[in-house]
Write a protein that holds these residues in place. Structure first.
Motif, PDB file in Angstrom:
ATOM      1  N   ALA A 149       0.832  -1.200   0.000  1.00  0.00           N
ATOM      2  CA  ALA A 149       0.000   0.000   0.000  1.00  0.00           C
ATOM      3  C   ALA A 149       0.866   1.249   0.000  1.00  0.00           C
ATOM      4  CB  ALA A 149      -0.926  -0.004   1.216  1.00  0.00           C
ATOM      5  N   TRP A 150       1.970   1.230   0.745  1.00  0.00           N
ATOM      6  CA  TRP A 150       2.874   2.379   0.756  1.00  0.00           C
ATOM      7  C   TRP A 150       3.465   2.618  -0.618  1.00  0.00           C
ATOM      8  CZ3 TRP A 150       7.823   3.074  -0.789  1.00  0.00           C
ATOM      9  CH2 TRP A 150       8.375   4.314  -0.504  1.00  0.00           C
ATOM     10  N   ALA A 151       3.920   1.560  -1.282  1.00  0.00           N
ATOM     11  CA  ALA A 151       4.556   1.693  -2.593  1.00  0.00           C
ATOM     12  C   ALA A 151       3.590   2.290  -3.610  1.00  0.00           C
ATOM     13  CB  ALA A 151       5.066   0.339  -3.074  1.00  0.00           C
ATOM     14  N   GLU A 152       2.353   1.816  -3.611  1.00  0.00           N
ATOM     15  CA  GLU A 152       1.369   2.337  -4.560  1.00  0.00           C
ATOM     16  C   GLU A 152       1.037   3.790  -4.255  1.00  0.00           C
ATOM     17  OE1 GLU A 152      -1.709  -0.559  -4.186  1.00  0.00           O
ATOM     18  OE2 GLU A 152      -0.672  -1.996  -5.492  1.00  0.00           O
ATOM     19  N   HIS A 153       0.939   4.140  -2.972  1.00  0.00           N
ATOM     20  CA  HIS A 153       0.664   5.522  -2.578  1.00  0.00           C
ATOM     21  C   HIS A 153       1.827   6.438  -2.954  1.00  0.00           C
ATOM     22  CE1 HIS A 153      -0.746   8.938  -0.301  1.00  0.00           C
ATOM     23  NE2 HIS A 153       0.418   8.979   0.323  1.00  0.00           N
ATOM     24  N   ALA A 154       3.043   5.937  -2.877  1.00  0.00           N
ATOM     25  CA  ALA A 154       4.229   6.742  -3.170  1.00  0.00           C
ATOM     26  C   ALA A 154       4.490   6.845  -4.673  1.00  0.00           C
ATOM     27  CB  ALA A 154       5.448   6.156  -2.467  1.00  0.00           C
ATOM     28  N   GLY A 155       3.680   6.195  -5.490  1.00  0.00           N
ATOM     29  CA  GLY A 155       3.842   6.281  -6.930  1.00  0.00           C
ATOM     30  C   GLY A 155       4.933   5.375  -7.477  1.00  0.00           C
ATOM     31  N   THR A 156       5.235   4.329  -6.765  1.00  0.00           N
ATOM     32  CA  THR A 156       6.240   3.366  -7.215  1.00  0.00           C
ATOM     33  C   THR A 156       5.660   1.974  -7.111  1.00  0.00           C
ATOM     34  OG1 THR A 156       8.538   2.668  -6.969  1.00  0.00           O
ATOM     35  CG2 THR A 156       7.335   3.152  -4.939  1.00  0.00           C
ATOM     36  N   THR A 157       6.390   0.999  -7.585  1.00  0.00           N
ATOM     37  CA  THR A 157       5.914  -0.380  -7.490  1.00  0.00           C
ATOM     38  C   THR A 157       6.576  -1.051  -6.291  1.00  0.00           C
ATOM     39  OG1 THR A 157       7.692  -1.262  -8.856  1.00  0.00           O
ATOM     40  CG2 THR A 157       5.700  -0.516 -10.002  1.00  0.00           C
ATOM     41  N   PRO A 158       5.972  -2.104  -5.771  1.00  0.00           N
ATOM     42  CA  PRO A 158       6.612  -2.834  -4.677  1.00  0.00           C
ATOM     43  C   PRO A 158       7.985  -3.358  -5.078  1.00  0.00           C
ATOM     44  CG  PRO A 158       4.333  -3.526  -4.913  1.00  0.00           C
ATOM     45  CD  PRO A 158       4.641  -2.624  -6.076  1.00  0.00           C
ATOM     46  N   LEU A 159       8.131  -3.765  -6.340  1.00  0.00           N
ATOM     47  CA  LEU A 159       9.402  -4.276  -6.826  1.00  0.00           C
ATOM     48  C   LEU A 159      10.480  -3.194  -6.793  1.00  0.00           C
ATOM     49  CD1 LEU A 159      10.908  -6.646  -8.064  1.00  0.00           C
ATOM     50  CD2 LEU A 159      10.087  -5.922 -10.298  1.00  0.00           C
ATOM     51  N   ALA A 160      10.138  -1.984  -7.246  1.00  0.00           N
ATOM     52  CA  ALA A 160      11.101  -0.879  -7.230  1.00  0.00           C
ATOM     53  C   ALA A 160      11.464  -0.496  -5.794  1.00  0.00           C
ATOM     54  CB  ALA A 160      10.535   0.330  -7.972  1.00  0.00           C
ATOM     55  N   ALA A 161      10.489  -0.495  -4.902  1.00  0.00           N
ATOM     56  CA  ALA A 161      10.755  -0.168  -3.499  1.00  0.00           C
ATOM     57  C   ALA A 161      11.658  -1.226  -2.867  1.00  0.00           C
ATOM     58  CB  ALA A 161       9.442  -0.060  -2.728  1.00  0.00           C
ATOM     59  N   ALA A 162      11.410  -2.498  -3.177  1.00  0.00           N
ATOM     60  CA  ALA A 162      12.247  -3.573  -2.618  1.00  0.00           C
ATOM     61  C   ALA A 162      13.668  -3.488  -3.151  1.00  0.00           C
ATOM     62  CB  ALA A 162      11.636  -4.935  -2.948  1.00  0.00           C
ATOM     63  N   LEU A 163      13.831  -3.177  -4.436  1.00  0.00           N
ATOM     64  CA  LEU A 163      15.175  -3.032  -5.006  1.00  0.00           C
ATOM     65  C   LEU A 163      15.917  -1.864  -4.362  1.00  0.00           C
ATOM     66  CD1 LEU A 163      14.494  -3.765  -8.759  1.00  0.00           C
ATOM     67  CD2 LEU A 163      15.939  -5.084  -7.221  1.00  0.00           C
ATOM     68  N   GLU A 164      15.220  -0.764  -4.116  1.00  0.00           N
ATOM     69  CA  GLU A 164      15.848   0.381  -3.459  1.00  0.00           C
ATOM     70  C   GLU A 164      16.298   0.013  -2.050  1.00  0.00           C
ATOM     71  OE1 GLU A 164      14.637   4.807  -1.860  1.00  0.00           O
ATOM     72  OE2 GLU A 164      13.528   3.972  -3.545  1.00  0.00           O
ATOM     73  N   ASP A 165      15.451  -0.709  -1.335  1.00  0.00           N
ATOM     74  CA  ASP A 165      15.817  -1.144   0.014  1.00  0.00           C
ATOM     75  C   ASP A 165      17.002  -2.102  -0.013  1.00  0.00           C
ATOM     76  OD1 ASP A 165      13.849   0.389   1.118  1.00  0.00           O
ATOM     77  OD2 ASP A 165      12.472  -1.267   1.491  1.00  0.00           O
ATOM     78  N   SER A 166      17.036  -3.011  -1.003  1.00  0.00           N
ATOM     79  CA  SER A 166      18.145  -3.967  -1.066  1.00  0.00           C
ATOM     80  C   SER A 166      19.464  -3.257  -1.375  1.00  0.00           C
ATOM     81  CB  SER A 166      17.870  -5.064  -2.088  1.00  0.00           C
ATOM     82  OG  SER A 166      17.924  -4.560  -3.400  1.00  0.00           O
ATOM     83  N   GLU A 167      19.414  -2.213  -2.202  1.00  0.00           N
ATOM     84  CA  GLU A 167      20.630  -1.436  -2.464  1.00  0.00           C
ATOM     85  C   GLU A 167      21.116  -0.765  -1.181  1.00  0.00           C
ATOM     86  OE1 GLU A 167      19.514   1.203  -5.588  1.00  0.00           O
ATOM     87  OE2 GLU A 167      19.495  -0.394  -7.094  1.00  0.00           O
ATOM     88  N   TRP A 168      20.189  -0.246  -0.382  1.00  0.00           N
ATOM     89  CA  TRP A 168      20.563   0.390   0.885  1.00  0.00           C
ATOM     90  C   TRP A 168      21.187  -0.643   1.820  1.00  0.00           C
ATOM     91  CZ3 TRP A 168      18.534  -0.377   5.874  1.00  0.00           C
ATOM     92  CH2 TRP A 168      19.016   0.503   6.829  1.00  0.00           C
TER      93      TRP A 168
END
Length: 126
Positions: A15-34
């Motif tokens: 729900a956060w990813a969709e609200h933020a205008g991104t996909t869950p996949l993109a959010a997970a990839l960003e977190d994995s890079e961090w």
């Protein structure tokens, strides 16, 4: 772009990813890079033996995590193709794989938008 030691904002999943205008996949990839940037002082050896690579195209989360763990513990490189996975499953797998490779001092690299390469910590070229 976050700094190396800056913790990402807490997220409420898909729900956060969709609200933020991104996909869950993109959010997970960003977190994995961090998470990858938080690794220890000794980077894992990225050299691999390609004859020991295993390609996985996951469909179910539970079975896929078991296969990833078994193959990495056996010293095999895992090529994870998420192209046919549902976005929610792919995001969960990326989170799992990034945490597992971080904990075991392995390496996770993104080749394309849907393909990841996971290497065990003891991989070396022959």
């Amino acid at each position: 772009m976050r700094k190396r030691d800056e913790r990402p904002a807490l997220r409420a999943g898909i729900a956060w990813a969709e609200h933020a205008g991104t996909t869950p996949l993109a959010a997970a990839l960003e977190d994995s890079e961090w998470l990858a940037r938080l690794g220890g002082n000794l980077p894992p050896n990225p050299a691999v033996q390609l004859q020991q690579a295993v390609r996985l195209s996951p469909s179910a989360y539970r079975e896929s995590t078991r296969e990833v763990v078994e193959n990495l513990r056996a010293g095999r490189v895992v090529i994870l193709d998420l192209a046919t996975s549902e976005h929610e499953t792919a995001a969960r797998l990326i989170d799992f794989c990034s945490a597992f490779t971080l904990a075991t001092r392995g390496l996770m690299q993104q080749l394309t938008s849907t393909v990841l390469v996971l290497t065990p910590p003891s991989s070396s070229a022959s």
